[in-house]
Scaffold this active site. Structure first.
Site, mmCIF file in Angstrom:
data_model
loop_
_atom_site.group_PDB
_atom_site.id
_atom_site.type_symbol
_atom_site.label_atom_id
_atom_site.label_comp_id
_atom_site.label_asym_id
_atom_site.label_seq_id
_atom_site.Cartn_x
_atom_site.Cartn_y
_atom_site.Cartn_z
ATOM 1 N N GLN A 61 0.834 -1.196 0.000
ATOM 2 C CA GLN A 61 0.000 0.000 0.000
ATOM 3 C C GLN A 61 0.875 1.255 0.000
ATOM 4 O O GLN A 61 1.929 1.289 0.617
ATOM 5 C CB GLN A 61 -0.904 0.005 1.228
ATOM 6 C CG GLN A 61 -1.931 -1.116 1.223
ATOM 7 C CD GLN A 61 -2.921 -0.986 2.353
ATOM 8 O OE1 GLN A 61 -3.908 -0.270 2.264
ATOM 9 N NE2 GLN A 61 -2.652 -1.692 3.434
ATOM 10 N N SER B 3 5.213 -5.744 2.935
ATOM 11 C CA SER B 3 3.918 -5.800 3.608
ATOM 12 C C SER B 3 2.913 -6.554 2.744
ATOM 13 O O SER B 3 3.078 -7.737 2.474
ATOM 14 C CB SER B 3 3.447 -4.385 3.954
ATOM 15 O OG SER B 3 2.312 -4.418 4.793
ATOM 16 N N LEU B 4 1.867 -5.888 2.261
ATOM 17 C CA LEU B 4 0.890 -6.541 1.396
ATOM 18 C C LEU B 4 1.559 -7.239 0.217
ATOM 19 O O LEU B 4 1.107 -8.296 -0.240
ATOM 20 C CB LEU B 4 -0.116 -5.510 0.876
ATOM 21 C CG LEU B 4 -1.016 -6.021 -0.245
ATOM 22 C CD1 LEU B 4 -2.081 -6.936 0.315
ATOM 23 C CD2 LEU B 4 -1.582 -4.895 -1.057
ATOM 24 N N ARG C 155 -8.396 -9.229 4.864
ATOM 25 C CA ARG C 155 -7.294 -8.703 5.683
ATOM 26 C C ARG C 155 -7.466 -7.199 5.885
ATOM 27 O O ARG C 155 -7.322 -6.683 7.003
ATOM 28 C CB ARG C 155 -5.957 -8.996 5.000
ATOM 29 C CG ARG C 155 -4.706 -8.473 5.712
ATOM 30 C CD ARG C 155 -3.473 -8.859 4.896
ATOM 31 N NE ARG C 155 -2.214 -8.469 5.503
ATOM 32 C CZ ARG C 155 -1.547 -7.356 5.207
ATOM 33 N NH1 ARG C 155 -2.049 -6.484 4.333
ATOM 34 N NH2 ARG C 155 -0.388 -7.097 5.791
ATOM 35 N N HIS D 101 1.162 -3.188 11.303
ATOM 36 C CA HIS D 101 2.354 -3.869 11.809
ATOM 37 C C HIS D 101 2.718 -3.553 13.258
ATOM 38 O O HIS D 101 3.836 -3.802 13.678
ATOM 39 C CB HIS D 101 3.559 -3.602 10.892
ATOM 40 C CG HIS D 101 3.332 -4.024 9.473
ATOM 41 N ND1 HIS D 101 3.201 -5.347 9.124
ATOM 42 C CD2 HIS D 101 3.156 -3.302 8.344
ATOM 43 C CE1 HIS D 101 2.981 -5.421 7.823
ATOM 44 N NE2 HIS D 101 2.936 -4.197 7.321
ATOM 45 N N GLN E 49 3.177 -11.289 10.550
ATOM 46 C CA GLN E 49 3.512 -10.079 9.799
ATOM 47 C C GLN E 49 2.569 -8.927 10.119
ATOM 48 O O GLN E 49 2.968 -7.765 10.141
ATOM 49 C CB GLN E 49 3.461 -10.385 8.297
ATOM 50 C CG GLN E 49 3.909 -9.226 7.417
ATOM 51 C CD GLN E 49 2.991 -9.009 6.221
ATOM 52 O OE1 GLN E 49 1.788 -8.886 6.369
ATOM 53 N NE2 GLN E 49 3.581 -8.969 5.048
#
Length: 321
Positions: free
Chosen positions: A20, A101-102, A126, A210, A259
């Site tokens: 993102q 991340s994503l 998610r 996170h 994560q």
């Protein structure tokens, strides 16, 4: 052993997928115009989601593209579409993969560990779990530039005052993102400036990713992942949480759950790749965020962004010359 063809020696690539923050209205428009595969993949995702994802990406009606519940599937399909175009044009596999991340989910789809339709539905959930874990306005993230990692950790510890604020994205040398309760993040920003940060600025996000505030979302994600078909990746994928690749689907599930409330160790990831013999980073997805970070991590290792037809043509020509 380095793979060879009749005309030369292949450069060892690692493909990395952005998360993102790299989204923008109209992204991949040029690539879609030259390759019908892009819209075909978005159509497949749209059917799974129940709305026209390509229209959201192309036109961004009502600013939906920045809603994390939409951003996550949009970025996943965008990165995967670039990968599929690369492969359809004869591009070779990299030595390894990773995602920020994503982007880790995109890497798993590209590595054939996770089917696209299942992944699209999963990351949409998610995003919903993350949004529902912290009410809008109660969480925040901020970028801290120009301080050592340990100083940023100390700043967070001092600013917490019983609330949550943590260093969560170790993006590059001297570039760390913090996340947590809005008031604690605001205190950390002021303290970082007082400690000599070159910049300390709150980011325009609705979810404090996170950090410990995401543990309720992680619990829901763990339950959701039990029904998701995962297999061993065809290409090694380095995970954010432990900078390691996993072949066991249960270990992959555990890494994805952890994560969500653990730091993204991107500096260590890129350095691990360099240590394993990677010679070039290829950012596979819209934008050049990860290419920019690479200049602050491994300056001597080239990095290229692969989301426009000309960039794909250039890299294919180089590898086939």
């Amino acid at each position: 052993m380095t793979r060879m063809n009749l005309r030369g020696i292949y450069m060892k690539n690692a493909f990395v997928f952005p998360g993102q923050g790299s989204q923008s209205p109209g992204m991949l428009g040029e690539l879609a115009a030259s390759s019908p595969l892009v819209e075909e993949l978005f159509a497949e995702a749209s059917e799974a989601l129940g709305y026209d994802l390509w229209r959201v990406v192309s036109e961004d009606p009502e600013g939906r593209l920045n809603d994390t519940r939409v951003t996550q599937p949009a970025m996943l399909v965008a990165g995967y579409a670039v990968w599929r175009v690369w492969k359809a044009r004869g591009g070779r596999d990299p030595l390894c993969m990773a995602g920020h991340s994503l982007g880790e989910y995109t890497a798993l789809v590209a590595a054939d560990a996770l089917p696209l339709v299942d992944a699209v539905r999963l990351v949409a959930d998610r995003g919903r779990f993350m949004q529902e874990a912290v009410p809008a306005g109660e969480g925040a993230m901020a970028a801290i530039l120009g301080l050592d990692d340990e100083v940023v950790r100390q700043v967070c510890s001092e600013a917490a005052a019983g609330e949550v604020v943590e260093a969560v994205n170790f993006n590059a040398v001297g570039q760390v993102v913090i996340a947590g309760s809005k008031s604690a993040v605001d205190r950390a920003v002021e303290l970082a400036r007082a400690r000599g940060a070159k910049r300390a600025v709150t980011l325009p996000v609705s979810v404090p990713s996170h950090c410990a505030l995401m543990k309720p979302a992680a619990e829901r994600l763990a339950e959701r992942l039990r029904s998701v078909p995962l297999v061993s990746p065809r290409i090694p994928v380095l995970h954010n949480v432990d900078v390691a690749s996993h072949a066991d689907p249960e270990e992959i599930r555990a890494a994805l759950v952890a994560q969500l409330h653990s730091p993204v160790r991107w500096v260590e990831t890129i350095r691990r790749m360099a240590g394993e013999g990677v010679e070039r980073i290829v950012e596979c997805g819209p934008g050049r965020v990860l290419v920019g970070l690479n200049r602050r991590i491994e300056r001597r290792m080239p990095a290229v962004a692969l989301f426009e037809p000309a960039a794909i043509d250039e890299l294919l020509k180089e590898e086939n010359s």
